[in-house]
Write an enzyme that holds these catalytic residues in place. Structure first.
Site, PDB file in Angstrom:
ATOM      1  N   HIS A 136     -25.735 -17.861 -13.228  1.00  0.00           N
ATOM      2  CA  HIS A 136     -25.277 -16.911 -14.241  1.00  0.00           C
ATOM      3  C   HIS A 136     -26.067 -17.197 -15.522  1.00  0.00           C
ATOM      4  CE1 HIS A 136     -22.412 -15.315 -17.243  1.00  0.00           C
ATOM      5  NE2 HIS A 136     -21.828 -14.643 -16.267  1.00  0.00           N
ATOM      6  N   ASP A 213     -21.425 -25.712 -12.417  1.00  0.00           N
ATOM      7  CA  ASP A 213     -20.751 -24.585 -13.056  1.00  0.00           C
ATOM      8  C   ASP A 213     -19.674 -24.115 -12.087  1.00  0.00           C
ATOM      9  OD1 ASP A 213     -19.865 -22.206 -14.031  1.00  0.00           O
ATOM     10  OD2 ASP A 213     -21.836 -21.260 -14.227  1.00  0.00           O
ATOM     11  N   GLN A 216     -16.719 -19.876 -10.922  1.00  0.00           N
ATOM     12  CA  GLN A 216     -16.214 -19.091  -9.794  1.00  0.00           C
ATOM     13  C   GLN A 216     -15.459 -19.951  -8.792  1.00  0.00           C
ATOM     14  OE1 GLN A 216     -16.209 -15.838  -9.453  1.00  0.00           O
ATOM     15  NE2 GLN A 216     -17.472 -15.388 -11.244  1.00  0.00           N
ATOM     16  N   LYS A 239     -10.704 -16.560 -15.291  1.00  0.00           N
ATOM     17  CA  LYS A 239     -10.951 -16.246 -13.876  1.00  0.00           C
ATOM     18  C   LYS A 239      -9.922 -16.937 -12.978  1.00  0.00           C
ATOM     19  CE  LYS A 239     -15.940 -16.017 -14.647  1.00  0.00           C
ATOM     20  NZ  LYS A 239     -16.291 -14.617 -14.765  1.00  0.00           N
ATOM     21  N   CYS A 377     -24.955 -10.544 -15.067  1.00  0.00           N
ATOM     22  CA  CYS A 377     -25.466 -11.672 -15.874  1.00  0.00           C
ATOM     23  C   CYS A 377     -26.290 -12.625 -15.011  1.00  0.00           C
ATOM     24  CB  CYS A 377     -24.333 -12.440 -16.545  1.00  0.00           C
ATOM     25  SG  CYS A 377     -23.394 -11.455 -17.688  1.00  0.00           S
TER      26      CYS A 377
HETATM   27  C1  LIG Z   1     -20.881 -18.435 -12.424  1.00  0.00           C
HETATM   28  C2  LIG Z   1     -20.444 -18.135 -13.829  1.00  0.00           C
HETATM   29  N1  LIG Z   1     -20.786 -18.988 -14.813  1.00  0.00           N
HETATM   30  C3  LIG Z   1     -20.405 -18.793 -16.079  1.00  0.00           C
HETATM   31  C4  LIG Z   1     -19.654 -17.698 -16.444  1.00  0.00           C
HETATM   32  C5  LIG Z   1     -19.270 -17.520 -17.873  1.00  0.00           C
HETATM   33  O1  LIG Z   1     -17.901 -17.595 -18.068  1.00  0.00           O
HETATM   34  P1  LIG Z   1     -17.288 -17.228 -19.491  1.00  0.00           P
HETATM   35  O2  LIG Z   1     -17.801 -15.851 -19.824  1.00  0.00           O
HETATM   36  O3  LIG Z   1     -15.822 -17.248 -19.308  1.00  0.00           O
HETATM   37  O4  LIG Z   1     -17.774 -18.236 -20.466  1.00  0.00           O
HETATM   38  C6  LIG Z   1     -19.300 -16.775 -15.462  1.00  0.00           C
HETATM   39  C7  LIG Z   1     -18.539 -15.551 -15.825  1.00  0.00           C
HETATM   40  O5  LIG Z   1     -18.762 -14.492 -15.299  1.00  0.00           O
HETATM   41  C8  LIG Z   1     -19.692 -17.006 -14.125  1.00  0.00           C
HETATM   42  O6  LIG Z   1     -19.364 -16.166 -13.145  1.00  0.00           O
END
Ligand SMILES: Cc1ncc(COP(=O)(O)O)c(C=O)c1O
Length: 419
Positions: A136, A213, A216, A239, A377
């Site tokens: 992401h 990370d 998910q 999430k 993203c």
């Molecule tokens: C794999 C992953 N990393 C990071 C994020 C970022 O999360 P946040 O927008 O809550 O900071 C997301 C959100 O879509 C994600 O799916």
């Protein structure tokens, strides 16, 4: 305390998975969209909230809200206690050894930026950071900014056509200049669940720290920091059936003692003089300013709510929903799955020949079905997989087989309309 109505703090599972009863706990699922019952399949972007979480957050403001950590009055003590109990909920949820290893942030994005800033201060030109092609932007952009500022090299672990990480290539990439491996535990586009243990093996043999990370994965897969032994892990509350604006950075052992702070301000200091200052102990050293108090407490509630359910049964349920949808989609001409990894969570990204994903999402909305469309993203991954955008259906605990079928039916209608 009025905001903590459940009997046990740990919320140990008490009953088999009862999806209709679970659905009843989510008020938003009563909504109709365009005259149709809402079918919410945008859970990878953000999940809906059960009454327990909504009430927990409302209960803070209704009954005991005050700023945390610095008060001497009753409300300040109550809110501080609830805030720190939520930190312990997080610790227990990911099986971290100590609450001092848990930093509250405003989300995964802030947690990774924190790390890029603080960890990055110890890096020099020529050092290398490994990420993967399935990241992401949250786990790309902070490292790109750092790399450009410091003359670091950002290296990209490869992803095969099925959307699986190329582990041998990752192992080959690690060398004496590698300072960090930062990789998603589960892809928000492909659904791929990366083999964390295998990545840890590769990293350990070279003495390289690892960030996962878990944005998910945290909601779908039980994670255990002590068993995994990773150095850093981030996830985000919204999430996980929790509030938005709250997330977590886990840092193992004495990392937080060794790393410099991210932001400066109140709460993160011990003493401030005209010419010098000392920092508070971790985790407070990394929590400058008034934190998202009610949101952190709401995250604690979301964790306890999730813990009430048998996680293996939830995974099985979500897997069954995905399999049902994938089987139905296979019969629709021109649909191509993006991400067919062996180990995969309940996320389906797809393209339809001759139809733009935005049009698909808009037509599905007419049938009350919420899916996401776009680059999610993850632009480098989109290019790598040969698409500019995909449509994405992602499942959660409250989704049903009937909803998976409704999604497939609506997709057929979208195809008939668009092509
Ligand atoms: C794999 C992953 N990393 C990071 C994020 C970022 O999360 P946040 O927008 O809550 O900071 C997301 C959100 O879509 C994600 O799916």
């Amino acid at each position: 305390m009025t905001a903590q109505p459940e009997n046990s703090r740990t919320g140990t599972p008490t009953a088999p998975l009862n999806i209709p009863a679970i659905r009843d706990e989510f008020p938003i699922l009563q909504r109709e969209i365009n005259g149709k019952p809402l079918v919410y399949l945008d859970n990878a972007a953000s999940a809906q909230k059960p009454e327990f979480v909504i009430e927990s957050v409302a209960g803070v403001y209704r009954s005991y809200y005050a700023n945390v950590h610095r008060g001497l009055h009753t409300l300040a003590n109550e809110s501080t206690e609830a805030f720190e109990l939520a930190r312990d909920d997080v610790r227990r949820f990911i099986n971290a050894a100590r609450t001092e290893e848990i930093v509250f942030t405003r989300g995964s994005t802030e947690a990774i930026n924190l790390l890029a800033h603080s960890f990055g201060q110890g890096l020099k030109a020529g050092d290398e950071i490994i990420i993967s092609r399935m990241e992401h932007h949250s786990n790309i952009v902070p490292w790109r900014i750092l790399a450009d500022a410091k003359g670091l090299t950002l290296r990209w672990a490869d992803v095969n056509a099925a959307g699986e990480l190329d582990y041998p290539q990752l192992a080959d990439m690690v060398n004496g200049d590698t300072k960090l491996i930062a990789i998603s535990h589960m892809s928000n586009v492909l659904g791929t669940i990366n083999h964390a243990e295998r990545i840890m093996e590769i990293a350990r043999s070279a003495g390289v720290p690892v960030l996962f990370d878990g944005s998910q994965s945290a909601v779908h897969i039980p994670v255990d920091m002590q068993a995994l032994g990773c150095d850093f892990f981030v996830f985000t509350g919204h999430k996980l059936y929790g509030p938005s604006g709250i997330g977590v950075l886990y840092a193992r052992g004495d990392w937080l003692d060794r790393l410099p702070p991210f932001m400066g301000g109140g709460e993160m200091i011990a003493d401030v003089y005209e010419d010098r200052l000392t920092f508070a102990d971790p985790p407070h050293k990394f929590e400058a300013g008034t934190p998202p108090i009610a949101d952190a407490i709401g995250l604690g509630a979301a964790i306890r709510w999730l813990e009430r359910h048998d996680r293996a049964a939830v995974m099985e349920h979500e897997r069954a929903l995905m399999d049902r949808a994938v089987t139905g989609m296979a019969a629709i001409e021109g649909v191509r799955m993006i991400g067919t990894a062996q180990d995969k969570g309940a996320i389906i990204s797809f393209a339809m020949e001759g139809a733009h994903p935005h049009d698909i999402a808009q037509i599905l909305d007419k049938y009350g079905i919420a899916v996401r469309a776009g680059h999610h993203c993850a632009q480098p991954l989109m290019r790598h997989m040969g698409v500019s955008a995909t449509a994405r259906a992602s499942f959660a605990i409250y989704n049903t087989i009937e909803e998976a079928d409704a999604f497939v039916d609506a997709l057929k209608k979208a195809r008939d309309f668009l092509i």
